[in-house]
Design an enzyme around this catalytic site. Structure first.
Site, short mmCIF file in Angstrom:
data_model
loop_
_atom_site.label_atom_id
_atom_site.label_comp_id
_atom_site.label_asym_id
_atom_site.label_seq_id
_atom_site.Cartn_x
_atom_site.Cartn_y
_atom_site.Cartn_z
CG HIS A 42 -74.74 -51.85 29.69
ND1 HIS A 42 -73.80 -52.68 30.26
CD2 HIS A 42 -75.89 -52.58 29.68
CE1 HIS A 42 -74.34 -53.83 30.55
NE2 HIS A 42 -75.61 -53.81 30.22
CG HIS A 63 -79.35 -53.62 30.27
ND1 HIS A 63 -78.87 -54.55 29.40
CD2 HIS A 63 -80.42 -53.07 29.65
CE1 HIS A 63 -79.60 -54.58 28.31
NE2 HIS A 63 -80.55 -53.68 28.44
CG ASP A 107 -78.05 -56.79 34.56
OD1 ASP A 107 -77.79 -57.91 34.07
OD2 ASP A 107 -78.17 -55.76 33.86
CG HIS A 108 -74.31 -54.12 33.92
ND1 HIS A 108 -73.02 -54.54 33.77
CD2 HIS A 108 -75.08 -55.15 33.49
CE1 HIS A 108 -73.00 -55.76 33.27
NE2 HIS A 108 -74.25 -56.16 33.09
CG HIS A 144 -75.28 -55.36 25.54
ND1 HIS A 144 -75.96 -56.56 25.45
CD2 HIS A 144 -75.58 -54.88 26.76
CE1 HIS A 144 -76.62 -56.80 26.57
NE2 HIS A 144 -76.40 -55.79 27.38
CG ASP A 149 -73.91 -57.37 29.93
OD1 ASP A 149 -75.09 -57.23 30.31
OD2 ASP A 149 -73.04 -57.97 30.60
CD GLU A 168 -71.77 -60.74 28.51
OE1 GLU A 168 -72.47 -61.39 29.27
OE2 GLU A 168 -72.17 -60.30 27.42
CG HIS A 221 -72.91 -60.89 33.78
ND1 HIS A 221 -74.10 -61.52 33.90
CD2 HIS A 221 -73.20 -59.63 33.42
CE1 HIS A 221 -75.09 -60.68 33.62
NE2 HIS A 221 -74.57 -59.52 33.32
#
Lengths: 571, 384
Positions: free
Chosen positions: A39, A41, A43-44, A128, A149, A174, A385
């Site tokens: 996705h 975000h 941090d991904h 999410h 996530d 996660e 995670h």
């Protein structure tokens, strides 16, 4: 490679993953078959352009359609902040983001995508955020499921994650909130409404910086309902740039939202609210209470920052940050507690307005993780995670409840686990026919031993009769025959003894064929029993039991049965 | 009973939404959590944290979980902090119990936990502080005094040179045992087979026992074993079932026992002179029926003279006893928490246990039979 995120806590090279973990020698394009992004975000996906354009990777990158549409926007925003605002140099450029996105192949939910002739992947809905997906990766009969996530409870604009009983060998989940028990959505919303209400009641203004998608819609729906119910009069504004973009994306990805949104969307425009109007920059100077949703979300530029500067000096006002803020932005500074900010031209801005932070992010908690494991039925579970702190209790919980192994490796650690691959074997028709013709049909309570030869040749597995195998090998077949002598005390004549044995066996071996042959011998299936008198002792009879290697089991059983002796009264 | 239809679900969600919106005027703060297993214990522990445990044995192999939950930072803050987004409990430690947990107490000044539950009155001892793991480990069993006794023991703990536990399922088997050595410190000399409604240490040497029939007895372990006959807490005991909570009375701050019955009677007894009740009132609460086992009463540690009762339905009632007298008149609650009726899948949930926050005056935690756990801070009508 699953995901490619930024570490948001670092300003130097530690913010990028260390790709030498993958391979120290050789090109990443040769080593990796594909990259999957779950996705948008940061941090991904935040390190994706760095990975593909600066480290070097030219293979396919898979993600869902909404992720492909939204990633570049977020990456560009992030690049702007880091390079323009903070003056960093070792960072990817706008062109790199574009080049990176050219390598992206977008996928649909539940669509099986052949990466090559061995590897296939499939995306599942993860909840999410818009476009978030969980991925199943399969090679032959072995598979891994990666969650990215996800969350297991639906919210106002997204549904809950769902996966079928795909029974992967490994589920990578996660565990960010694995050890938390989350306050209900309702209570967090209640808190938000309370703060907005209190501010507006005392004549203050509420600024809510938002990113174009996601929470903004939810919060609008929430406020609209609340305003209607409480009959509130204070105006709510939504900056126009937001409306257009959001509308556009929601129309594109309507199938990614939940049932309720889809129903309302069909009936009306997403942003035609009764109480929420389009914002004009002049309104910021109007006296009296109001609520404004404005972009960008981290207060780093544009309209939201402009409004913030106007309202920051008044303690009656409030700013509610609905998401995470990257270091270097005004949003991050005020959330860290800074109350004196240096603006352009060395102007100092004193922040007297109330600063609030609302966490509405949807992650799975322990209950949700257990639910997902129950749905997918993996053979092994691996948690990522999460916090470095020991999660021994959760590990035991998962292991005890599902009877699977649970792993929590650290960075750089290799985890090994075993799979049960399925190997299909072709059985020759002749063999199958012959085995079914011999004796009673096997059933669950009485399994029969089948004799065959497994031939592994040229990547194929065949099960054939031993004769067939020998023929193919050009070998002669040998016969193995066992003979056993059982002594029985019986003074009568041989043929009477035989009759006794016959009746006895007939009575016990009801499921087997027991025949009394004209020549005086007994056949149990294909096992031969003959009786002769003992050479030295007329009172003893010798039973000769003879069987081939194939009938070993029955032969041994018969022998031990006969050794027990015959019952007294048999005629 | 058929699963709820989509329409019924929607209606229930709307009801819940309405209630939460209405709550804006009733509560300063409200948190609603969903535990995987319903709990009937809420025990404060270091951290600060709260211990909960399952009692239904609904986990695999009939296991129940014991969890130590770290309090959300928002509930630990001493003053009104703006930037305190953290509203969630953190599972700090967990353990697995092979029997349902009906009683759970932390031993003060130690990291030991004692639990009790069916099928007998033995106790289980647990260790919470192992450094290298977050698992709550089972340590030992304190055997039931009487092997044929089938009901589970009520427990209370104290630390007097050594960790002690006061336990008993019936007045006749009330005793004080040293946890580590299992040595018996004190045994009651009673033949009374009435069930224990509640028991508490008043200090290291004295303890209080309340039977479910409503008799209160005081014992001193330095004295010879007491028959624990006790005095009735009310002149009209009836066939009701009683429970007890010990706290500080508003008059002079002396220790007082509050006893609450399934018929709604609430009596306060001064422990200096337990002959006649100090104050009495009748609370208008529904009769619990077979759920009288969840009946509970507790004093507010930071709100003078206030106490809370629960266990008769899905609500928690808070009373202010300062204005009470001994006439047994009907008293009106100063607040009723109704949230448990709207949370969770089933209506008809019963509040199984409640407890007060140690220093926030109007903050209460309550748990119900549907697994819900609420933390609520109601608005003081006097201040605005």
């Amino acid at each position: 490679m699953l995901d490619c995120g930024m570490h948001m806590g670092y300003n130097d090279d530690r913010r990028f993953p260390d790709f030498s973990y993958i391979t120290q020698n050789g090109r990443l394009t040769d080593f990796l078959d594909c990259v999957i992004i779950s996705h948008f975000h940061l941090d991904h996906c935040g390190a994706l352009p760095y990975f593909s354009e600066m480290v070097g990777y030219d293979g396919p990158i898979y993600m869902t359609h909404p992720t492909k549409a939204i990633c570049p926007i977020l990456l560009e925003d992030y690049r702007k902040i880091t390079v323009d605002k903070k003056g960093e140099t070792n960072f990817f450029t706008s062109q790199m983001i574009k080049d990176c996105m050219k390598k992206v192949v977008a996928v649909h939910l539940h669509q099986t995508v052949q990466v090559d002739d061995e590897l296939e992947i499939k995306a599942y809905y993860a909840g999410h955020v818009l476009g978030a997906a969980m991925f199943q990766i399969k090679v032959g009969s072995e598979s891994v499921a990666y969650t990215g996530d996800y969350n297991m409870t639906p919210d106002r604009h997204l549904g809950a994650a769902w996966i079928d009983k795909c029974r992967p060998d490994l589920l990578i989940s996660e565990s960010t909130y694995a050890t938390t028990i989350r306050d209900s959505k309702r209570c967090r919303e209640r808190d938000f409404l309370k703060k907005v209400h209190e501010t507006v009641e005392r004549g203050g203004k509420v600024l809510i910086p938002v990113f174009a998608l996601g929470r903004a819609q939810e919060l609008c729906i929430l406020l609209e309902t609340f305003w209607e119910r409480m009959n509130l009069k204070a105006p709510i504004y939504f900056s126009t740039g937001l409306t257009e973009k959001a509308n556009h994306y929601y129309k594109l990805f309507i199938t990614w939202t939940n049932q309720k949104i889809r129903k309302t969307f069909v009936q009306r425009n997403m942003f035609e609210f009764k109480h929420i109007k389009a914002f004009d920059r002049a309104f910021a100077d109007n006296p009296g209470p109001m609520v404004v949703f404005a972009t960008p979300g981290m207060l780093h530029a544009g309209q939201s920052l402009q409004i913030f500067r106007k309202w920051a000096g008044n303690e009656k006002n409030m700013v509610i940050m609905p998401g995470y803020c990257v270091q270097g932005t005004v949003g991050h500074k005020i959330l860290s507690g800074q109350r004196k900010l240096e603006m352009e031209g060395r102007q100092i801005l004193e922040v007297k307005m109330q600063v609030e932070y609302m966490s509405f992010s949807a992650h799975a908690d322990a209950k949700g993780i257990m639910q997902l494991i129950r749905q997918a039925e993996p053979r092994n579970v691996l948690l990522v995670h999460g916090e470095a702190k020991k999660m021994e209790f959760l590990k035991q919980k998962i292991e005890q409840e599902f009877h699977v192994n649970c792993y929590m490796p650290a960075n750089g650690e290799t985890t090994t686990f075993f799979t049960n691959p399925n190997i299909p074997v072709d059985i020759s028709l002749g063999l199958l026919k012959r085995e079914t013709a011999l004796g009673p049909l096997p059933d669950a309570k009485k399994p029969k031993l089948m004799h065959g030869t497994l031939i592994m040749k040229d990547n194929s597995f065949r099960l054939v009769s031993p004769e067939q195998a020998l023929k193919e090998l050009g070998l002669a077949e040998h016969q193995l025959r066992f003979t056993c002598r059982v002594h029985i005390q019986d003074p009568r004549k041989e043929h009477e003894t035989v009759l006794r044995v016959y009746n006895h066996l007939k009575g016990i071996l009801k499921d087997y064929s027991v025949q009394h042959l004209p020549d005086g011998s007994i056949m149990v299936e294909s096992i031969l029993i003959q009786a002769t008198a003992h050479s030295e002792d007329q009172g003893t009879k010798v039973l000769l039991v003879s069987w081939t290697y194939q009938d070993e089991e029955l032969g041994s059983y018969l022998t031990s049965l006969l050794k027990k002796g015959l019952p007294q009264s048999t005629g | 009973m058929a699963a709820p239809t989509e329409r019924q679900q929607e209606e229930k969600e709307e009801e819940e939404e309405d209630w939460v919106l209405d709550s804006l005027g009733l509560y300063e703060d409200l948190h609603m959590f969903d535990l995987q297993e319903p709990t009937r214990v809420l025990e404060w522990s270091r951290g600060p944290s709260i211990c909960v445990a399952g009692y239904g044995g609904s986990g695999g192999d009939g296991r129940s979980e014991i969890l130590q939950l770290g309090l959300p930072p928002r509930l630990c803050a001493r003053d009104k902090q703006g930037l305190c987004p953290e509203r969630d409990f953190k599972v700090e430690r967990g353990g697995f119990s092979h029997r349902p947990v009906h009683g759970l107490k932390q031993v003060p000044d130690t990291s030991l936990l004692v639990t009790s539950g069916p099928p007998d009155s033995s106790l289980q001892v647990w260790q919470m502080a192992a450094e290298d793991t977050d698992v709550i480990n089972f340590v030992s069993t304190i055997p039931a005094g009487n092997a044929s006794e089938k009901s589970w023991a009520k427990i209370a703990t104290a630390f007097a040179e050594n960790p002690w536990v006061l336990h008993g399922s019936r007045v006749s088997n009330v005793q004080v045992t040293e946890i580590e050595s299992k040595r018996s410190i004190y045994r009651a000399a009673s033949n009374n087979s009435d069930e224990v409604g509640g028991l508490e240490f008043l200090d290291c040497n004295t303890f209080l026992v309340c039977s479910t029939k409503g008799r209160l007895s005081l014992a001193d372990i330095r004295q010879p074993p007491s028959p624990l006959e006790g005095a009735p807490v009310s002149l009209a005991l009836g066939g009701e079932r009683w429970c007890m909570g010990v706290g500080h009375s508003p008059d002079g701050g002396a220790l007082a026992a509050a006893c609450f019955s399934s018929g709604g009677q609430l009596t306060l007894t001064d422990l200096r002179s337990s002959s006649t009740p100090l104050k009495q009132a009748t609370c208008k609460v529904p009769v619990p029926g077979q759920n009288a086992e969840f009946l509970g009463v507790s004093w507010a540690p930071a709100l003078e003279g206030c106490l809370a009762v629960s266990g008769f339905d899905g609500t928690v009632h808070v009373y202010d006893t300062k204005s009470w007298d001994d006439s047994s008149r009907e008293a009106a609650p100063v607040f009723v928490h109704k949230g448990h009726a709207f949370s969770g899948a089933s209506s008809g949930a019963v509040v199984t246990v409640h407890t007060w926050h140690p220093w926030k005056p109007r903050t209460v935690l309550s748990a119900a039979s549907d697994g819900s756990l609420h933390v609520w801070d109601w608005m003081d009508p006097c201040s605005s």
